[in-house]
Design a protein around this motif. Structure first.
Motif, short mmCIF file in Angstrom:
data_model
loop_
_atom_site.label_atom_id
_atom_site.label_comp_id
_atom_site.label_asym_id
_atom_site.label_seq_id
_atom_site.Cartn_x
_atom_site.Cartn_y
_atom_site.Cartn_z
N ALA A 205 -17.24 -47.21 0.39
CA ALA A 205 -17.05 -46.64 2.03
C ALA A 205 -16.15 -45.81 2.22
CB ALA A 205 -17.49 -47.70 2.62
N ARG A 206 -16.55 -44.55 2.74
CA ARG A 206 -14.87 -43.72 3.01
C ARG A 206 -14.58 -44.57 4.73
NH1 ARG A 206 -12.63 -41.71 -1.16
NH2 ARG A 206 -12.05 -39.85 0.04
N THR A 207 -15.04 -44.77 5.39
CA THR A 207 -15.13 -45.04 7.09
C THR A 207 -15.35 -46.72 6.66
OG1 THR A 207 -17.44 -45.07 7.86
CG2 THR A 207 -15.58 -42.47 7.97
N PRO A 208 -14.77 -47.39 8.39
CA PRO A 208 -15.09 -48.34 8.46
C PRO A 208 -16.79 -49.25 8.62
CG PRO A 208 -13.23 -47.96 9.49
CD PRO A 208 -13.96 -46.60 9.06
N LEU A 209 -16.54 -50.82 7.39
CA LEU A 209 -18.09 -51.80 7.71
C LEU A 209 -18.38 -51.92 8.88
CD1 LEU A 209 -17.42 -52.66 3.97
CD2 LEU A 209 -18.84 -50.50 4.59
N PHE A 210 -17.60 -52.62 9.66
CA PHE A 210 -17.77 -52.81 10.59
C PHE A 210 -16.72 -52.86 11.82
CE2 PHE A 210 -15.37 -55.95 7.64
CZ PHE A 210 -14.12 -55.95 8.59
N ASP A 211 -17.20 -53.87 13.05
CA ASP A 211 -15.89 -53.10 14.12
C ASP A 211 -14.99 -55.10 14.04
OD1 ASP A 211 -15.34 -53.81 16.71
OD2 ASP A 211 -16.71 -53.79 18.10
N GLY A 212 -13.75 -54.16 14.27
CA GLY A 212 -13.08 -55.15 13.69
C GLY A 212 -12.98 -56.71 14.94
N SER A 213 -13.62 -56.08 16.02
CA SER A 213 -13.03 -56.61 17.49
C SER A 213 -13.42 -57.66 16.75
CB SER A 213 -13.93 -55.82 18.82
OG SER A 213 -14.51 -56.16 18.75
N LEU A 214 -14.77 -58.41 15.83
CA LEU A 214 -16.03 -58.96 16.03
C LEU A 214 -15.13 -60.45 14.90
CD1 LEU A 214 -18.80 -56.89 15.09
CD2 LEU A 214 -18.55 -58.33 16.96
N VAL A 215 -14.14 -59.47 13.91
CA VAL A 215 -13.87 -61.05 13.60
C VAL A 215 -12.95 -62.06 14.36
CG1 VAL A 215 -12.35 -61.58 11.56
CG2 VAL A 215 -13.50 -59.33 11.41
N PRO A 216 -13.29 -63.53 13.83
CA PRO A 216 -13.00 -64.01 14.03
C PRO A 216 -11.29 -64.49 14.03
CG PRO A 216 -15.07 -64.57 13.37
CD PRO A 216 -14.85 -63.44 12.54
N GLU A 217 -10.46 -65.09 14.91
CA GLU A 217 -9.21 -65.10 14.52
C GLU A 217 -8.90 -66.25 13.11
OE1 GLU A 217 -7.94 -67.51 18.23
OE2 GLU A 217 -7.70 -65.51 19.13
N SER A 218 -9.79 -66.98 13.21
CA SER A 218 -9.36 -68.03 12.02
C SER A 218 -10.36 -67.52 10.17
CB SER A 218 -10.68 -69.51 12.25
OG SER A 218 -12.21 -69.16 12.13
N ALA A 219 -10.67 -66.40 10.81
CA ALA A 219 -11.73 -65.29 9.24
C ALA A 219 -10.60 -65.04 8.24
CB ALA A 219 -12.34 -64.83 9.70
N THR A 220 -10.51 -64.41 6.86
CA THR A 220 -10.08 -64.05 6.11
C THR A 220 -10.47 -62.67 5.61
OG1 THR A 220 -8.28 -65.58 5.63
CG2 THR A 220 -8.49 -64.36 4.24
N VAL A 221 -10.24 -61.33 5.50
CA VAL A 221 -11.19 -60.35 5.62
C VAL A 221 -10.13 -60.10 4.06
CG1 VAL A 221 -11.57 -57.74 5.96
CG2 VAL A 221 -11.90 -59.54 8.12
N LEU A 222 -10.93 -59.56 3.41
CA LEU A 222 -10.40 -58.94 1.34
C LEU A 222 -11.18 -57.49 1.55
CD1 LEU A 222 -11.57 -62.46 -0.33
CD2 LEU A 222 -9.50 -61.62 0.79
#
Length: 316
Positions: A205-222
């Protein structure tokens, strides 16, 4: 603790001297061994900032990539290609080979499949980061992508966390269903990140895959899908909310679009970036109450560490 480069037998001590015959190593290195080798190399002092930058040469249908490195008893170079249109042809996007050398004499020792090596080492680096960042009981994983890196990341993350629920998000419905059936996952959508413990972005992807405001505070994104300033998988909202970890600050500010674009938007202070080596060695603590984001672009030291470990294991 002895370093992996110290514990490996010295190729120059082989009776009869170095062989002029190159060993052709087929298949992929074991994932668990790759994770351990990468973590150990960082604990033993490997400095990701010290390696030479990747050489990228644009060609009409993609890129030619040259990635040299030296560490311990070994040196090596990966010659790879990136062809974005290959998926439509049924061919891998990334192709190439890895040449492993004796560090002192620069004698060729082994030739490895660059596709298999890249697939394993990229996911293994993510697993090292996830092991240092993710909650110990992280069990819900959302995977964006259905290609080799998505499969490798599922395998790698299962090595470091008790993954029980997997959601796959893909562009092609048929490939997404096939991936889900193969891996025991369910098909989902971008909104599933709101309930994730781990999110793995393994796409072109060249553009964001999801809305970053949805990520839980306890989550880890790779995020590992690109090494270009113009491409990103994660938006500046997610980046601004997160503790941001990178393989090397210099490489991230040169190649990581997810980081570069967030800095340009004023959402991220470059001085806040955390290097993976510092994190693994315990030199930086991860503050609670905010997401964690690891951005990987892929670096030459990772190929060398995994290739050398695989070579040593094969010789044993």
């Amino acid at each position: 603790m002895k370093g992996w480069h110290d514990s490996f037998s010295n190729p120059r001590s082989v009776p009869g001297g170095l062989s002029a015959v190159i060993t052709f190593l087929e298949g992929a290195p074991p994932m668990a061994a790759a994770i351990d080798a990468l973590r150990t190399s960082l604990l033993d002092g490997l400095d990701p900032e010290a390696g030479p930058p990747r050489t990228i040469i644009p060609v009409p249908h993609g890129q030619l990539l040259l990635m040299p490195a030296s560490w311990g008893s070994y040196a090596g170079v990966k010659v790879a290609t990136a062809a974005p249109d290959n998926a439509a042809r049924g061919l891998p996007r990334i192709q190439g080979n890895y040449l492993l050398l004796d560090d002192e004499t620069l004698t060729p020792l082994a030739l490895l499949d660059g596709i298999a090596l890249t697939s394993v080492r990229t996911a293994a680096v993510s697993a090292v980061a996830a092991d240092a960042l993710a909650e110990p009981d992280a069990s819900r994983l959302v995977v964006f992508g259905t290609g080799p890196q998505a499969r490798s990341h599922l395998e790698a993350l299962r090595c470091v966390r008790p993954i029980q629920e997997v959601v796959v998000v893909g562009r092609d419905a048929e490939r997404t269903r096939a991936f889900a059936e193969e891996s025991g996952a369910r098909v989902g959508g971008p909104g599933d990140v709101a309930h994730a413990d781990l999110v793995a972005c393994c796409t072109t992807a060249r553009t964001p895959l999801f809305d970053g405001s949805l990520v839980p505070e306890s989550a880890t994104v790779l995020a590992v899908g690109s090494h270009e300033p113009e491409a990103r998988e994660v938006d500046e909202t997610a980046v601004a909310r997160s503790t941001v970890v990178v393989e090397a600050v210099s490489a991230a500010l040169r190649e990581a679009g997810d980081v570069i674009q967030a800095v340009e938007a004023g959402a991220l202070d470059p001085g806040a970036l955390v290097g993976l080596a510092d994190l693994v060695r315990g030199g930086r603590e991860v503050p609670p109450g905010r997401p964690r984001f690891f951005k990987g672009v892929g670096m030459a030291w990772q190929d060398l560490v995994v290739a050398a470990a695989h070579f040593e294991a094969t010789r044993e």
